[in-house]
Scaffold this active site. Structure first.
Site, PDB file in Angstrom:
ATOM      1  N   LYS A 151       0.836  -1.199   0.000  1.00  0.00           N
ATOM      2  CA  LYS A 151       0.000   0.000   0.000  1.00  0.00           C
ATOM      3  C   LYS A 151       0.876   1.257   0.000  1.00  0.00           C
ATOM      4  O   LYS A 151       2.038   1.211   0.419  1.00  0.00           O
ATOM      5  CB  LYS A 151      -0.876   0.023   1.252  1.00  0.00           C
ATOM      6  CG  LYS A 151      -1.932  -1.056   1.335  1.00  0.00           C
ATOM      7  CD  LYS A 151      -2.678  -0.955   2.662  1.00  0.00           C
ATOM      8  CE  LYS A 151      -3.759  -2.002   2.792  1.00  0.00           C
ATOM      9  NZ  LYS A 151      -4.882  -1.785   1.846  1.00  0.00           N
ATOM     10  N   ARG A 162     -10.351 -11.416   1.807  1.00  0.00           N
ATOM     11  CA  ARG A 162     -11.245 -12.444   1.270  1.00  0.00           C
ATOM     12  C   ARG A 162     -10.600 -13.833   1.313  1.00  0.00           C
ATOM     13  O   ARG A 162     -11.310 -14.841   1.366  1.00  0.00           O
ATOM     14  CB  ARG A 162     -11.665 -12.074  -0.148  1.00  0.00           C
ATOM     15  CG  ARG A 162     -10.554 -12.034  -1.179  1.00  0.00           C
ATOM     16  CD  ARG A 162     -10.931 -11.248  -2.420  1.00  0.00           C
ATOM     17  NE  ARG A 162     -11.116  -9.838  -2.116  1.00  0.00           N
ATOM     18  CZ  ARG A 162     -11.517  -8.934  -3.004  1.00  0.00           C
ATOM     19  NH1 ARG A 162     -11.795  -9.299  -4.248  1.00  0.00           N
ATOM     20  NH2 ARG A 162     -11.651  -7.676  -2.653  1.00  0.00           N
TER      21      ARG A 162
END
Length: 522
Positions: free
Chosen positions: A296, A370
């Site tokens: 990120k 996920r």
């Protein structure tokens, strides 16, 4: 690290005679449309403040107006009483325009109580004389006031080593003025509010803890210890057990960190078997998310300590379930990992075998939530569930689509509507979103059963991609809902209502409302 706790009790003494450090009353703003002898813009006292107003010889609203009070929702104006009532301070909290023929909405009361208690930090003992209806809406209103007071008084203990002279201690004791303090229904609402707000505060504490102090093994230990003390069944799978059990998603995400992953299972079994239904709660527990190899940007990355807000909410909700004892079986699943870049990290291009045997092609290591949730969901379905609620700070797409206050909900349509209704009842709004087949088609992989994101890295429908992926791991016989709290799970702005800066505890109260609903209605 545990934040200071606020205690709560009922009182039916005349508010003007209460021996407290401050008394809170409600005021409404006057609109031009309302029929009244008062001019537009004048203040209207809410019910509950009658004896306080009488002590001021009818000059209370005039004095508050001179101090700048408008009655706007959440506004708090303090007034020294100079001996007119027992409490040395009156705090008037705005409730907005007076509802026509009705009491203020529960969420209005919840936010008002939170704002008032937070504004009165430094006052050890505070009483709330807010409007409470005397009809069928009374329990919901009392619940809202009690929850708001307990959550508005929250402040994370923090890590400061020097005394902070300007930092006032949170209110230690709150008294809620009611017509009959001995009423069993009112007492039950207070007991419930204490259990629920206590769970929310615990969730906030976990989210606000520094990520170096709450890596997966420490987080698992903290949840397990609290759950055992609450009387829940506890199972903790360490990295060896995860490998032996085939939890490929959890292991893949966690393999880049020297702090190994965990899966915590918490079990509540109702006496007599309850109503025969089984509820599974699954929460994302990424204790820190760098993005892994797909790292990120540095800006704002420190807030990724909140990427375990879903697991914190599920763990805390299970503690409240143990206290509230609903007539339905509830099991919580908390997959935990730290997503770090290193020589052992999982990579774009990897193919991972998940717990249910499906093969997943990894295209973006920052879509890690996920991966661990899929294993948790598959395990929950294998264990058996009639209803499955999963919550996670899953996608930035949720914030883009719905903002920072409204969660996105995907899954079985009927269950998504129940989540929406629960959110409306608790003040944790959620909005159902679709799971289009074209989004699923975009996640077709050339080499595996599914890609974890769009195969062309197209971010269109980014929030929906997360829901579509998770659907692959829910068995057909289970009604399910995925609650994306990327925005509502963490509040980076200034305090507002009963939200303080940092972890919010969303959606603990929604989950508990849903459990109650299923216990009562199946």
């Amino acid at each position: 690290m545990t934040s200071p706790r606020t205690t709560l009790s009922l009182v039916d003494t005349d508010p003007a005679e209460l021996a407290v450090d401050a008394i809170v009353i409600g005021v409404h703003s006057q609109t031009a449309e309302q029929e009244s002898d008062a001019p537009a813009g004048a203040l209207l006292l809410a019910s509950g403040a009658e004896s306080i107003a009488a002590a001021f010889d009818g000059k209370l609203t005039e004095t508050l107006a001179l101090l700048g009070a408008t009655g706007g929702a959440g506004e708090v104006i303090k007034l020294a009483t100079l001996g007119t009532v027992t409490a040395p301070v009156v705090a008037a909290v705005g409730l907005g325009p007076e509802p026509t023929g009705a009491a203020p909405a529960p969420e209005t009361l919840r936010r008002a109580a939170g704002a008032a208690v937070r504004a009165l930090a430094g006052a050890p003992r505070v009483a709330l004389a807010l409007p409470l209806p005397d009809d069928a809406d009374a329990p919901a209103a009392l619940r809202a006031v009690a929850e708001g007071a307990l959550l508005g008084g929250y402040r994370f203990a923090g890590y400061k080593t020097k005394p902070q002279p300007a930092r006032r201690e949170p209110v230690a004791e709150v008294l809620v003025a009611v017509p009959d303090a001995g009423d069993t229904t009112a007492q039950a609402e207070i007991a419930r509010a204490q259990a629920v707000a206590g769970a929310v505060r615990t969730s906030r504490d976990w989210v606000n803890t520094a990520p170096n102090e709450l890596r997966p093994p420490a987080f698992a230990e903290a949840v397990a210890a609290a759950a055992r003390e609450a009387g829940l069944g506890v199972e903790v799978l360490d990295e060896a057990a995860l490998a032996a059990g085939g939890y490929g998603g959890i292991l893949a995400v966690g393999q880049g960190s020297e702090a190994p992953p965990r899966l915590v299972k918490l079990t509540y079994t109702p006496s007599g078997g309850g109503n025969g239904k089984r509820v599974a709660l699954v929460g994302k527990g990424i204790t820190f998310d760098t993005g892994g190899i797909s790292i990120k940007p540095a800006q704002g990355m420190w807030e990724m300590k909140s990427d375990m807000a879903g697991a914190a909410a599920v763990g805390a909700a299970m503690l409240a379930v143990a206290a509230l004892k609903p007539a339905v079986a509830v099991t919580g699943y908390l997959p935990m990992a730290e997503n770090m870049p290193s020589g052992t990290s999982y990579r774009p291009g990897d193919v991972i075998t998940m717990y249910n045997g499906k093969k997943v092609e990894v295209l973006n290591t920052d879509a890690e939530g996920r991966m661990i949730l899929a294993d948790g969901i598959a395990r929950a379905c294998e264990d058996g569930a009639d209803y499955l609620f999963e919550t996670s700070t899953l996608t930035g797409g949720q914030v883009i689509a719905l903002g920072k206050k409204i969660a996105g909900v995907m899954g079985s349509p009927e269950l998504c509507e129940r989540v929406k209704a629960a959110g409306e009842a608790t003040g944790e709004p959620a909005w159902p979103m679709p799971l289009p087949e074209d989004v699923r088609k975009g996640m077709d992989s050339d080499v595996a059963d599914i890609s974890q994101v769009n195969a062309g890295m197209d971010r269109a429908g980014h929030m929906l991609q997360g829901g579509v992926f998770l659907r692959e791991f829910v068995t057909e016989d289970v009604a399910w809902a995925h609650i994306d709290i990327a925005g509502p799970g963490y509040h980076s702005g200034e305090p507002t209502g009963y939200w303080t800066k940092g972890g919010t505890g969303v959606p603990v109260r929604t989950l508990l409302h849903l459990v109650d609903d299923i216990a009562a209605n199946g």
